[in-house]
Design a protein around this motif. Structure first.
Motif, PDB file in Angstrom:
ATOM      1  N   GLY A 130       2.835   9.192 -14.175  1.00 36.51           N
ATOM      2  CA  GLY A 130       3.612   9.345 -12.952  1.00 36.51           C
ATOM      3  C   GLY A 130       5.111   9.252 -13.173  1.00 36.51           C
ATOM      4  O   GLY A 130       5.875   9.295 -12.208  1.00 36.51           O
ATOM      5  N   SER A 145      -2.300  13.115 -11.350  1.00 34.27           N
ATOM      6  CA  SER A 145      -1.286  12.093 -11.590  1.00 34.27           C
ATOM      7  C   SER A 145       0.102  12.704 -11.657  1.00 34.27           C
ATOM      8  O   SER A 145       1.073  12.114 -11.175  1.00 34.27           O
ATOM      9  CB  SER A 145      -1.593  11.339 -12.890  1.00 34.27           C
ATOM     10  N   TRP A 175       1.349  13.315  -8.255  1.00 33.83           N
ATOM     11  CA  TRP A 175       1.229  12.142  -7.390  1.00 33.83           C
ATOM     12  C   TRP A 175       0.300  12.417  -6.205  1.00 33.83           C
ATOM     13  O   TRP A 175       0.577  12.035  -5.055  1.00 33.83           O
ATOM     14  CB  TRP A 175       2.609  11.693  -6.888  1.00 33.83           C
ATOM     15  N   TRP A 216       7.012   2.995 -16.292  1.00 29.97           N
ATOM     16  CA  TRP A 216       6.362   2.873 -14.979  1.00 29.97           C
ATOM     17  C   TRP A 216       6.614   1.489 -14.382  1.00 29.97           C
ATOM     18  O   TRP A 216       6.929   1.351 -13.200  1.00 29.97           O
ATOM     19  CB  TRP A 216       4.876   3.129 -15.134  1.00 29.97           C
ATOM     20  N   LEU A 273       8.530  11.793  -5.303  1.00 33.99           N
ATOM     21  CA  LEU A 273       7.974  10.454  -5.149  1.00 33.99           C
ATOM     22  C   LEU A 273       9.125   9.529  -4.805  1.00 33.99           C
ATOM     23  O   LEU A 273      10.035   9.307  -5.618  1.00 33.99           O
ATOM     24  CB  LEU A 273       7.298   9.992  -6.447  1.00 33.99           C
ATOM     25  N   LYS A 310       2.171   5.583  -3.553  1.00 30.39           N
ATOM     26  CA  LYS A 310       1.600   6.259  -4.709  1.00 30.39           C
ATOM     27  C   LYS A 310       2.067   5.659  -6.026  1.00 30.39           C
ATOM     28  O   LYS A 310       1.667   6.136  -7.091  1.00 30.39           O
ATOM     29  CB  LYS A 310       1.903   7.746  -4.632  1.00 30.39           C
ATOM     30  N   TYR A 311       2.897   4.628  -5.970  1.00 31.01           N
ATOM     31  CA  TYR A 311       3.186   3.846  -7.160  1.00 31.01           C
ATOM     32  C   TYR A 311       2.023   2.907  -7.497  1.00 31.01           C
ATOM     33  O   TYR A 311       2.092   2.153  -8.457  1.00 31.01           O
ATOM     34  CB  TYR A 311       4.473   3.045  -6.985  1.00 31.01           C
ATOM     35  N   TYR A 370      -2.017   3.196  -8.229  1.00 30.79           N
ATOM     36  CA  TYR A 370      -3.124   4.124  -8.438  1.00 30.79           C
ATOM     37  C   TYR A 370      -4.353   3.662  -7.670  1.00 30.79           C
ATOM     38  O   TYR A 370      -4.570   2.459  -7.479  1.00 30.79           O
ATOM     39  CB  TYR A 370      -3.461   4.219  -9.933  1.00 30.79           C
ATOM     40  N   ARG A 403      -3.041   5.083  -0.208  1.00 29.59           N
ATOM     41  CA  ARG A 403      -2.091   6.019  -0.812  1.00 29.59           C
ATOM     42  C   ARG A 403      -1.666   7.055   0.199  1.00 29.59           C
ATOM     43  O   ARG A 403      -2.403   7.354   1.109  1.00 29.59           O
ATOM     44  CB  ARG A 403      -2.718   6.700  -2.026  1.00 29.59           C
TER      45      ARG A 403
END
Length: 460
Positions: free
Chosen positions: A61, A82, A85, A407, A434, A440-441, A443, A460
């Motif tokens: 991501g 991924s 996103w 990340w 994003l 969406k940070y 999973y 999400r």
């Protein structure tokens, strides 16, 4: 090899939930239960299980790479989802990042449950070291899972935010509910503090956890928790025992090696603990397998005299920039711990708590070993924010494809307006973004986990 290893093989195939295939198999525990110190150490020495396929999905991501349009349709669904996103990531598939992690945790739990110190009164040093290794492995994997599958640590909401399944038992019939983020990080730090007390200072084998590695991981965890004083203290402790840096001019790092850095069987003096991550096609340095290209702005951010630009990357036959250099020394990403990360943690923490001179000292020490000999001029500023910005910029350049560091950094830095980043993808004429602190940070959990355990899914 003794039959006890069968029990470990059996545990390879389950995660936080029961696995029907294994449950249907008959167990003959009298033949497979580990009992001796040699048995326990043999489990820990299984590098295929304990030191490989660590979670790396967070990197998918990130903003350090992109796909050309012509490669998009050749991606598997997890990589493609991924990259964009998407709300759905796994599409009913198993997640290696998730299930492999709980296999490692299961092996660690077997040892922690079955290792009885009173049975080995004359071997307490070895007993302590084995227990320390198991605690370290469990904490390391919990921390990597937390970086992908639950919210980042935010003090004001950590006691109510959903954490991960903190599996502390090897009983496969036990269904573990999701913890809170607070309890997740408390367990991780508790395991690591115990491990640091028990582990030996050094080992002949980089795949075995050691005391400075436990301190290094504590420093990383407290950085993720925004506790800069504690992160700095544990970085001090780690560097007290091991403070070596690779000089990129020394010949140890060379274009003559396929992956630039010493292989696992050789010596990389910076490595405190060796591990590799799941081999997603976006992030592995294997040029024949990797389909992505390095972000052009990241590549251009390196100075011409910066040897990281030389050794981390190369141009392929189509003149595309590809990631190549890895501390794994092979076609895998490095997901372990090394002293360069500890120096960067200490530099950032000192900058944040006002120790600018010490922060500059660590930053310049690392960069001096990264630039062509005689070309580096020490960076200097008496402005705290300018120094912090410089450290974070260099940190990104130092660890573009190391573990899930980028990340983790995006997740924690997005909470600070000065460093919050909006990520963009452009594909087939469309732009995707994003936003900082987006859901969406985090999973989603694999659907199989939801179906079998009934735990709550991430939003999400």
């Amino acid at each position: 090899m003794k039959d006890f290893l069968v029990i470990v093989v059996a545990f390879f195939f389950f995660g936080c939930t029961k696995q029907n295939e294994w449950l249907d198999a008959k167990r003959q525990e009298s033949d497979v239960v580990p009992t001796t110190l040699e048995d326990f150490q043999a489990i820990l020495n299984n590098t295929i299980l304990m030191n490989s396929s660590y979670p790396s999905i967070g990197l998918l991501g990130c903003d350090n790479y992109y796909y050309a349009d012509e490669t998009i349709n050749s991606l598997n669904s997890i990589s493609k989802n991924s990259y964009f996103w998407n709300k759905e990531i796994f599409e009913g598939q198993n997640s290696s990042d998730y299930s492999n992690s709980y296999n490692i945790i299961a092996a660690a739990n077997i040892i922690l449950e079955r290792l009885e110190p009173e049975r080995f009164p004359n071997n307490q040093v070895e007993v302590n070291n084995i227990k320390g290794q198991a605690l370290f492995f469990r904490a390391m994997i919990f921390s990597e899972l937390a970086s992908a599958f639950c919210k980042p640590y935010i003090r004001s909401t950590a006691t109510t935010d959903l954490g991960i399944c903190m599996r502390l038992k090897s009983d496969i019939y036990h269904i573990e509910p999701r913890s809170t983020v607070q309890k997740t990080y408390e367990q991780i730090t508790e395991d690591l503090k115990k491990a640091a007390d028990l582990l030996s200072v050094a080992s002949l084998y980089k795949n075995r956890p050691i005391k400075p590695a436990a301190f290094a991981l504590l420093a990383r965890i407290y950085l993720l928790m925004d506790d800069y004083a504690l992160a700095k203290n544990y970085a001090d402790s780690s560097l007290h025992y091991s403070n070596k840096l690779l000089d990129f001019n020394s010949g140890e790092v060379t274009l003559a090696r396929p992956y630039r850095f010493p292989a696992f069987t050789e010596t990389n003096s910076e490595i405190l603990f060796y591990a590799t991550g799941v081999g997603h096609v976006a992030i592995v340095p294997d040029e024949a397998f990797n389909l992505s290209q390095v972000d052009s702005l990241l590549y251009k951010s390196y100075d011409d005299n910066d040897l990281r630009r030389t050794y981390y990357y190369n141009r392929d036959a189509s003149n595309r920039i590809k990631f190549r250099g890895t501390y794994a020394g092979a076609g895998k990403i490095f997901s372990g711990l090394a002293t360069n990360e500890v120096y960067f943690i200490r530099a950032e923490c000192n900058a944040r708590i006002g120790n600018l001179e010490l922060a500059l000292k660590d930053l310049n020490k690392v960069l001096m070993n990264r630039y062509k000999q005689g070309s580096y001029v020490d960076f200097f500023t008496n402005d705290e924010e300018a120094l912090l910005k410089k450290i974070l910029e260099e940190r990104r350049k130092e660890f573009p494809f190391t573990g899930q560091i980028r990340w983790q950094d995006l997740r924690r830095l997005n909470r600070d307006a000065r460093f919050a980043t909006t990520l963009y993808r452009k594909s087939f004429g469309m732009t995707y973004e994003l936003l900082p602190n987006d859901r969406k940070y985090i999973y989603p959990l694999p659907q199989r986990e939801i179906d079998e355990s009934g735990v709550q899914q991430n939003e999400r």
